[in-house]
Design a protein around this motif. Structure first.
Motif, PDB file in Angstrom:
ATOM      1  N   ARG A  46      78.695  60.528 -58.440  1.00  0.00           N
ATOM      2  CA  ARG A  46      79.955  60.298 -59.585  1.00  0.00           C
ATOM      3  C   ARG A  46      79.632  58.761 -60.140  1.00  0.00           C
ATOM      4  NH1 ARG A  46      84.287  61.743 -61.428  1.00  0.00           N
ATOM      5  NH2 ARG A  46      85.997  60.173 -62.175  1.00  0.00           N
ATOM      6  N   ILE A  47      79.848  58.840 -61.363  1.00  0.00           N
ATOM      7  CA  ILE A  47      79.768  57.783 -62.371  1.00  0.00           C
ATOM      8  C   ILE A  47      80.917  57.366 -63.112  1.00  0.00           C
ATOM      9  CG2 ILE A  47      78.659  58.708 -64.087  1.00  0.00           C
ATOM     10  CD1 ILE A  47      76.691  56.743 -64.576  1.00  0.00           C
ATOM     11  N   SER A  48      81.177  55.976 -63.452  1.00  0.00           N
ATOM     12  CA  SER A  48      82.332  55.840 -64.136  1.00  0.00           C
ATOM     13  C   SER A  48      81.819  54.174 -64.959  1.00  0.00           C
ATOM     14  CB  SER A  48      83.533  55.352 -63.531  1.00  0.00           C
ATOM     15  OG  SER A  48      83.566  54.413 -62.569  1.00  0.00           O
ATOM     16  N   PRO A  49      82.209  54.030 -66.006  1.00  0.00           N
ATOM     17  CA  PRO A  49      81.737  52.818 -66.513  1.00  0.00           C
ATOM     18  C   PRO A  49      82.072  51.776 -65.992  1.00  0.00           C
ATOM     19  CG  PRO A  49      83.022  54.305 -68.257  1.00  0.00           C
ATOM     20  CD  PRO A  49      83.188  54.916 -66.888  1.00  0.00           C
ATOM     21  N   ASP A  50      83.178  51.332 -65.207  1.00  0.00           N
ATOM     22  CA  ASP A  50      83.596  50.208 -64.482  1.00  0.00           C
ATOM     23  C   ASP A  50      82.638  50.086 -63.302  1.00  0.00           C
ATOM     24  OD1 ASP A  50      85.558  49.676 -66.581  1.00  0.00           O
ATOM     25  OD2 ASP A  50      87.213  50.610 -65.122  1.00  0.00           O
ATOM     26  N   ALA A  51      82.308  51.232 -62.693  1.00  0.00           N
ATOM     27  CA  ALA A  51      81.415  50.942 -61.486  1.00  0.00           C
ATOM     28  C   ALA A  51      80.056  50.893 -61.871  1.00  0.00           C
ATOM     29  CB  ALA A  51      81.644  52.369 -60.755  1.00  0.00           C
ATOM     30  N   ALA A  52      79.538  51.616 -62.841  1.00  0.00           N
ATOM     31  CA  ALA A  52      78.106  51.602 -63.188  1.00  0.00           C
ATOM     32  C   ALA A  52      77.682  50.123 -64.005  1.00  0.00           C
ATOM     33  CB  ALA A  52      77.651  52.670 -64.293  1.00  0.00           C
ATOM     34  N   PHE A  53      78.626  49.478 -64.557  1.00  0.00           N
ATOM     35  CA  PHE A  53      78.456  48.215 -65.274  1.00  0.00           C
ATOM     36  C   PHE A  53      79.100  47.280 -64.306  1.00  0.00           C
ATOM     37  CE2 PHE A  53      77.364  51.530 -68.405  1.00  0.00           C
ATOM     38  CZ  PHE A  53      76.633  51.033 -69.127  1.00  0.00           C
ATOM     39  N   SER A  54      79.239  47.269 -63.192  1.00  0.00           N
ATOM     40  CA  SER A  54      80.080  46.061 -62.456  1.00  0.00           C
ATOM     41  C   SER A  54      79.097  44.810 -62.344  1.00  0.00           C
ATOM     42  CB  SER A  54      80.357  46.648 -60.937  1.00  0.00           C
ATOM     43  OG  SER A  54      80.764  45.775 -60.302  1.00  0.00           O
ATOM     44  N   VAL A  55      79.435  43.878 -62.851  1.00  0.00           N
ATOM     45  CA  VAL A  55      78.827  42.738 -62.832  1.00  0.00           C
ATOM     46  C   VAL A  55      78.598  42.207 -61.739  1.00  0.00           C
ATOM     47  CG1 VAL A  55      80.776  41.021 -63.264  1.00  0.00           C
ATOM     48  CG2 VAL A  55      78.339  40.259 -63.834  1.00  0.00           C
ATOM     49  N   THR A  56      79.723  42.382 -60.715  1.00  0.00           N
ATOM     50  CA  THR A  56      79.685  41.865 -59.106  1.00  0.00           C
ATOM     51  C   THR A  56      78.577  42.668 -58.519  1.00  0.00           C
ATOM     52  OG1 THR A  56      81.912  41.371 -59.304  1.00  0.00           O
ATOM     53  CG2 THR A  56      81.138  41.465 -57.074  1.00  0.00           C
ATOM     54  N   ASP A  57      78.546  43.917 -58.384  1.00  0.00           N
ATOM     55  CA  ASP A  57      77.740  44.783 -57.577  1.00  0.00           C
ATOM     56  C   ASP A  57      76.308  44.728 -57.955  1.00  0.00           C
ATOM     57  OD1 ASP A  57      79.839  45.741 -56.415  1.00  0.00           O
ATOM     58  OD2 ASP A  57      80.197  47.493 -57.440  1.00  0.00           O
ATOM     59  N   TRP A  58      76.036  44.662 -59.138  1.00  0.00           N
ATOM     60  CA  TRP A  58      74.838  44.734 -59.884  1.00  0.00           C
ATOM     61  C   TRP A  58      74.058  43.676 -60.210  1.00  0.00           C
ATOM     62  CZ3 TRP A  58      74.288  48.718 -57.057  1.00  0.00           C
ATOM     63  CH2 TRP A  58      75.231  49.863 -57.135  1.00  0.00           C
ATOM     64  N   THR A  59      74.869  42.576 -60.572  1.00  0.00           N
ATOM     65  CA  THR A  59      74.276  41.200 -60.779  1.00  0.00           C
ATOM     66  C   THR A  59      74.659  40.071 -59.875  1.00  0.00           C
ATOM     67  OG1 THR A  59      74.002  41.862 -63.076  1.00  0.00           O
ATOM     68  CG2 THR A  59      73.958  39.570 -62.713  1.00  0.00           C
ATOM     69  N   ALA A  60      75.800  39.743 -59.499  1.00  0.00           N
ATOM     70  CA  ALA A  60      76.231  38.657 -58.682  1.00  0.00           C
ATOM     71  C   ALA A  60      75.554  39.068 -57.238  1.00  0.00           C
ATOM     72  CB  ALA A  60      77.786  38.767 -58.702  1.00  0.00           C
ATOM     73  N   TYR A  61      75.797  40.124 -56.798  1.00  0.00           N
ATOM     74  CA  TYR A  61      75.192  40.346 -55.429  1.00  0.00           C
ATOM     75  C   TYR A  61      73.689  39.939 -55.354  1.00  0.00           C
ATOM     76  CZ  TYR A  61      79.651  42.035 -53.728  1.00  0.00           C
ATOM     77  OH  TYR A  61      80.966  42.182 -53.295  1.00  0.00           O
ATOM     78  N   VAL A  62      73.085  40.563 -56.465  1.00  0.00           N
ATOM     79  CA  VAL A  62      71.521  40.365 -56.589  1.00  0.00           C
ATOM     80  C   VAL A  62      71.055  38.986 -56.606  1.00  0.00           C
ATOM     81  CG1 VAL A  62      69.575  40.852 -58.283  1.00  0.00           C
ATOM     82  CG2 VAL A  62      71.144  42.866 -57.533  1.00  0.00           C
ATOM     83  N   ILE A  63      71.737  38.374 -57.555  1.00  0.00           N
ATOM     84  CA  ILE A  63      71.730  36.968 -57.754  1.00  0.00           C
ATOM     85  C   ILE A  63      71.706  36.066 -56.292  1.00  0.00           C
ATOM     86  CG2 ILE A  63      72.272  34.914 -58.600  1.00  0.00           C
ATOM     87  CD1 ILE A  63      72.830  36.432 -61.056  1.00  0.00           C
TER      88      ILE A  63
END
Length: 369
Positions: free
Chosen positions: A264-281
């Protein structure tokens, strides 16, 4: 872990050699091989919940290695990598839903689409430097999110789900279910996990090979001093552009694989700055930026902290923030950097060491003797 020799330089003629081998190279190679073998065999010994946890660790590790290549080696501190996660995931979803494409081909096309997106993105953000570059990447990610939120065929702002059982169409799922006597859903989880471990190993291997090559030396030179690199014939913009495209491709592949498994995909989840960038940093910073081992250590620490403090709501984020600040203040090279500095251990040695050369013989009686 072969060594490199400066055969074409004058120093080589008098016995100087450049090597990346150290005293732990052979042991570390065996350790990496053992961990890889255990990882491949893991689906036969752990339950589905543990397998999904391992899938999460591997995909976050791949994202962290890609960002580490950008920031740690190319000096490109991006906070907009969620653009490529989301775009790759959406292109995979579109290929599966609208075209009925095989999921594996759709994942590959998701990565290629993310790389294609990085071309016009680079045209804009490479004109910016420092904090402006970081902000520019985030703004572009938001623009892409808003555009895809208008795609009605994929659910618009609320998102959509993949067709039921689409992961069972992955190559090898029916074979795994038949050979090992597991349900198709569990077999699909196993195949997704093996795809994740392949992607993580390929990313680490490609980064290791790059950093041991002449191109890796050029990348380090560009990071340390653009003008000095340019003076020796290295084009900084070309090097950074190539790394940016490669990171986008890997990030898009990973995003596509993650959302194939989520279904399942949604814009807010797929482009989450927290999940995919902040956590990665966070993973890269606490593990050790500019090292291959750092993201591996960081993702393990992050997973442990997430499981320990996830039930405490905002306190969980505060703990991560305080830990990140403490690491930056007292161990700026990260946990792995601190460990390697004290032990000299390197699992993936990329530092070149000059050794050999002519021996200097002393004579009795001093300089006049």
């Amino acid at each position: 872990m072969a060594h490199e020799t400066l055969s074409s330089s004058p120093a080589a003629s008098i016995g100087w050699t450049v090597t990346t081998r150290n005293r732990t190279s052979s042991v570390s190679a065996l350790l990496v091989a053992a961990v890889l073998a255990a990882g491949i065999a893991a689906p036969f010994f752990v339950g589905r919940a543990a397998l999904q946890d391992l899938f999460f660790i591997l995909t976050m590790l791949t994202l962290a290695q890609s960002w580490n290549l950008l920031a740690g080696y190319a000096g490109l501190v991006s906070v907009g990598q969620q653009a490529f996660v989301g775009f790759g995931a959406y292109m995979m979803t579109a290929c599966v839903i609208l075209s009925g494409m095989n999921p594996v081909i759709a994942i590959l096309l998701g990565g290629l689409a993310a790389m294609a997106l990085s071309v016009p993105t680079a045209f804009f953000v490479f004109r910016l430097h420092g904090a402006y570059f970081a902000i520019g990447t985030w703004v572009i990610a938001e623009v892409v999110r808003l555009i895809l939120a208008q795609w009605k065929a994929l659910g618009g702002g609320t998102g959509t789900s993949l067709p039921s059982g689409v992961t069972r169409e992955l190559p090898g799922v029916h074979l795994v279910a038949e050979w090992f006597g597991v349900r198709p859903a569990q077999a699909a989880d196993m195949v997704c996990y093996w795809l994740a471990i392949f992607l993580a190993c390929a990313t680490i291997g490609a980064a290791y090979r790059l950093l041991r090559s002449k191109q890796g030396l050029g990348l380090a030179a560009v990071r340390d001093n653009r003008e000095a690199a340019r003076s020796v014939g290295i084009d900084p913009n070309r090097v950074k552009f190539a790394v940016y495209l490669a990171a986008a491709f890997v990030t898009g592949l990973t995003g596509a694989l993650i959302y194939l498994q989520k279904a399942r995909i949604s814009p807010d989840a797929a482009f989450s700055v927290t999940d995919w960038t902040a956590y990665v940093i966070f993973i890269v910073v606490i593990g050790g930026i500019g090292t291959i081992e750092g993201p591996i250590v960081g993702v393990i620490v992050f997973f442990i902290l997430q499981n320990l403090f996830a039930d405490y709501g905002s306190w969980y984020l505060l703990v991560l923030g305080f830990l990140g600040i403490a690491i930056m203040l007292f161990a700026p090279r990260g946990l792995w950097g601190l460990f390697a500095e004290r032990t000299g251990l390197q699992l993936f040695p990329v530092r070149r060491i000059l050794s050999g050369g002519p021996s200097i013989k002393s004579t009795k009686g001093g300089p006049h003797g």
